[in-house]
Scaffold this motif. Sequence first.
Motif, PDB file in Angstrom:
ATOM      1  N   GLY A   1     -28.191 -11.653  19.410  1.00  0.00           N
ATOM      2  CA  GLY A   1     -27.203 -10.663  19.821  1.00  0.00           C
ATOM      3  C   GLY A   1     -25.854 -11.329  20.002  1.00  0.00           C
ATOM      4  N   ASP A   2     -25.080 -10.825  20.955  1.00  0.00           N
ATOM      5  CA  ASP A   2     -23.753 -11.385  21.239  1.00  0.00           C
ATOM      6  C   ASP A   2     -23.540 -11.329  22.749  1.00  0.00           C
ATOM      7  N   PRO A   3     -24.338 -12.080  23.517  1.00  0.00           N
ATOM      8  CA  PRO A   3     -24.379 -11.873  24.977  1.00  0.00           C
ATOM      9  C   PRO A   3     -23.076 -12.157  25.692  1.00  0.00           C
ATOM     10  N   ILE A   4     -22.255 -13.083  25.198  1.00  0.00           N
ATOM     11  CA  ILE A   4     -20.998 -13.380  25.897  1.00  0.00           C
ATOM     12  C   ILE A   4     -19.783 -12.991  25.055  1.00  0.00           C
ATOM     13  N   GLY A   5     -19.993 -12.237  24.003  1.00  0.00           N
ATOM     14  CA  GLY A   5     -18.883 -11.629  23.281  1.00  0.00           C
ATOM     15  C   GLY A   5     -18.126 -12.540  22.332  1.00  0.00           C
ATOM     16  N   ILE A   6     -18.750 -13.611  21.840  1.00  0.00           N
ATOM     17  CA  ILE A   6     -18.045 -14.508  20.933  1.00  0.00           C
ATOM     18  C   ILE A   6     -17.733 -13.808  19.616  1.00  0.00           C
ATOM     19  N   ARG A   7     -18.716 -13.176  19.022  1.00  0.00           N
ATOM     20  CA  ARG A   7     -18.482 -12.497  17.743  1.00  0.00           C
ATOM     21  C   ARG A   7     -17.551 -11.295  17.917  1.00  0.00           C
ATOM     22  N   ARG A   8     -17.693 -10.606  19.028  1.00  0.00           N
ATOM     23  CA  ARG A   8     -16.772  -9.502  19.304  1.00  0.00           C
ATOM     24  C   ARG A   8     -15.334 -10.005  19.398  1.00  0.00           C
ATOM     25  N   SER A   9     -15.155 -11.155  20.032  1.00  0.00           N
ATOM     26  CA  SER A   9     -13.815 -11.718  20.145  1.00  0.00           C
ATOM     27  C   SER A   9     -13.254 -12.105  18.778  1.00  0.00           C
ATOM     28  N   LEU A  10     -14.099 -12.680  17.924  1.00  0.00           N
ATOM     29  CA  LEU A  10     -13.647 -13.003  16.569  1.00  0.00           C
ATOM     30  C   LEU A  10     -13.216 -11.744  15.830  1.00  0.00           C
ATOM     31  N   THR A  11     -14.048 -10.717  15.914  1.00  0.00           N
ATOM     32  CA  THR A  11     -13.734  -9.473  15.215  1.00  0.00           C
ATOM     33  C   THR A  11     -12.457  -8.844  15.739  1.00  0.00           C
ATOM     34  N   THR A  12     -12.283  -8.865  17.053  1.00  0.00           N
ATOM     35  CA  THR A  12     -11.146  -8.199  17.674  1.00  0.00           C
ATOM     36  C   THR A  12      -9.855  -8.993  17.525  1.00  0.00           C
ATOM     37  N   LEU A  13      -9.924 -10.302  17.747  1.00  0.00           N
ATOM     38  CA  LEU A  13      -8.704 -11.093  17.805  1.00  0.00           C
ATOM     39  C   LEU A  13      -8.336 -11.731  16.463  1.00  0.00           C
ATOM     40  N   LEU A  14      -9.317 -12.226  15.724  1.00  0.00           N
ATOM     41  CA  LEU A  14      -9.008 -12.721  14.375  1.00  0.00           C
ATOM     42  C   LEU A  14      -8.836 -11.536  13.439  1.00  0.00           C
ATOM     43  N   GLY A  15      -9.818 -10.664  13.428  1.00  0.00           N
ATOM     44  CA  GLY A  15      -9.724  -9.443  12.645  1.00  0.00           C
ATOM     45  C   GLY A  15      -9.848  -9.666  11.153  1.00  0.00           C
ATOM     46  N   PRO A  16      -9.892  -8.581  10.382  1.00  0.00           N
ATOM     47  CA  PRO A  16      -9.973  -8.699   8.927  1.00  0.00           C
ATOM     48  C   PRO A  16      -8.735  -9.385   8.364  1.00  0.00           C
ATOM     49  N   GLY A  17      -8.936 -10.158   7.316  1.00  0.00           N
ATOM     50  CA  GLY A  17      -7.807 -10.833   6.687  1.00  0.00           C
ATOM     51  C   GLY A  17      -8.227 -11.491   5.392  1.00  0.00           C
ATOM     52  N   ALA A  18      -7.293 -12.184   4.787  1.00  0.00           N
ATOM     53  CA  ALA A  18      -7.541 -12.900   3.545  1.00  0.00           C
ATOM     54  C   ALA A  18      -6.841 -14.250   3.631  1.00  0.00           C
TER      55      ALA A  18
ATOM     56  N   THR B   1       3.013 -18.295  20.042  1.00  0.00           N
ATOM     57  CA  THR B   1       3.403 -17.094  20.779  1.00  0.00           C
ATOM     58  C   THR B   1       2.178 -16.236  21.036  1.00  0.00           C
ATOM     59  N   PHE B   2       1.930 -15.893  22.289  1.00  0.00           N
ATOM     60  CA  PHE B   2       0.767 -15.079  22.636  1.00  0.00           C
ATOM     61  C   PHE B   2       0.901 -13.668  22.083  1.00  0.00           C
ATOM     62  N   GLU B   3      -0.233 -13.136  21.617  1.00  0.00           N
ATOM     63  CA  GLU B   3      -0.266 -11.750  21.146  1.00  0.00           C
ATOM     64  C   GLU B   3      -1.314 -10.890  21.857  1.00  0.00           C
ATOM     65  N   ARG B   4      -2.445 -11.491  22.199  1.00  0.00           N
ATOM     66  CA  ARG B   4      -3.508 -10.672  22.771  1.00  0.00           C
ATOM     67  C   ARG B   4      -4.496 -11.565  23.508  1.00  0.00           C
ATOM     68  N   PHE B   5      -5.161 -11.000  24.513  1.00  0.00           N
ATOM     69  CA  PHE B   5      -6.140 -11.734  25.300  1.00  0.00           C
ATOM     70  C   PHE B   5      -7.424 -10.914  25.406  1.00  0.00           C
ATOM     71  N   GLY B   6      -8.524 -11.588  25.671  1.00  0.00           N
ATOM     72  CA  GLY B   6      -9.784 -10.903  25.900  1.00  0.00           C
ATOM     73  C   GLY B   6     -10.712 -11.769  26.719  1.00  0.00           C
ATOM     74  N   GLU B   7     -11.731 -11.147  27.304  1.00  0.00           N
ATOM     75  CA  GLU B   7     -12.768 -11.861  28.037  1.00  0.00           C
ATOM     76  C   GLU B   7     -14.117 -11.367  27.551  1.00  0.00           C
ATOM     77  N   GLY B   8     -15.134 -12.198  27.727  1.00  0.00           N
ATOM     78  CA  GLY B   8     -16.485 -11.812  27.331  1.00  0.00           C
ATOM     79  C   GLY B   8     -17.502 -12.323  28.316  1.00  0.00           C
ATOM     80  N   GLY B   9     -18.609 -11.616  28.398  1.00  0.00           N
ATOM     81  CA  GLY B   9     -19.650 -11.959  29.349  1.00  0.00           C
ATOM     82  C   GLY B   9     -19.554 -11.100  30.582  1.00  0.00           C
ATOM     83  N   ALA B  10     -20.696 -10.834  31.217  1.00  0.00           N
ATOM     84  CA  ALA B  10     -20.725  -9.968  32.393  1.00  0.00           C
ATOM     85  C   ALA B  10     -21.868 -10.410  33.300  1.00  0.00           C
TER      86      ALA B  10
END
Length: 221
Positions: A23-40, A197-206
């Motif tokens: 799974g993704d218990p502490i949100g690592i993959r979610r963070s990649l998807t959200t912060l890196l995002g789709p690209g080329a 330059t900062f653009e966005r922040f996130g946290e993972g895990g609960a």
Amino acid sequence: MTAAYDEIADWYEHEFLARSTPGDPIGIRRSLTTLLGPGAGRCLEIGCGTGAYAAPIRDLGWTPLGADLSAGMLRHAAGRLPVARADAARLPVRDASVDAAVTVMAHTDMPDYPAVLREAARVLRPGGVFVHIGVHPAFCGGFADRGDPAAVVIRPGYLDGHWTTESWTTEGVRSRVGASHWPLPELLQAFLDAGLTFERFGEGGAPVPTVLAIRARTVRT
């Protein structure tokens, strides 16, 4: 060169990852998807370890490349992405030659992370994206007892900033190879000092965050 992870590379690949990544218990993959995002384009993972995150980076459309100091870890990574054995603070990469760069759960393995951030800024093209996903400096470290995830106990030591093998568990990585620690202000300041330059922040895990994620960008020209 020798690296601390050389001695534990097989354990990390076959036991630690298998135990810690369903799974993704502490949100690592979610963070990649959200912060890196789709690209080329090329995405350099600095401190790629065994290449465990090459697939999700590739799934986002990027072409993953990796660098790590540990030959043992790179034995496992080589089948997952192109890799180079290198000190993260001295990358064998040309200036402004990659489109994105990431560090994933690796910054505490790097004794001089501010130098790594400067290298990331150097190798990124103008306007390139850098994503940091790491253990949360306020809630993880030798000063934090996470034996009860619902009530993390913070002992003295958070402000010290040091390398330690102290850990609340003997089943993880830190008791084996140690970890560096930067209090949150020092970590954030290192980004600014590197010209990011900062653009966005996130946290993972609960219920108490385990991961702090940061998206930053080099200056556009």
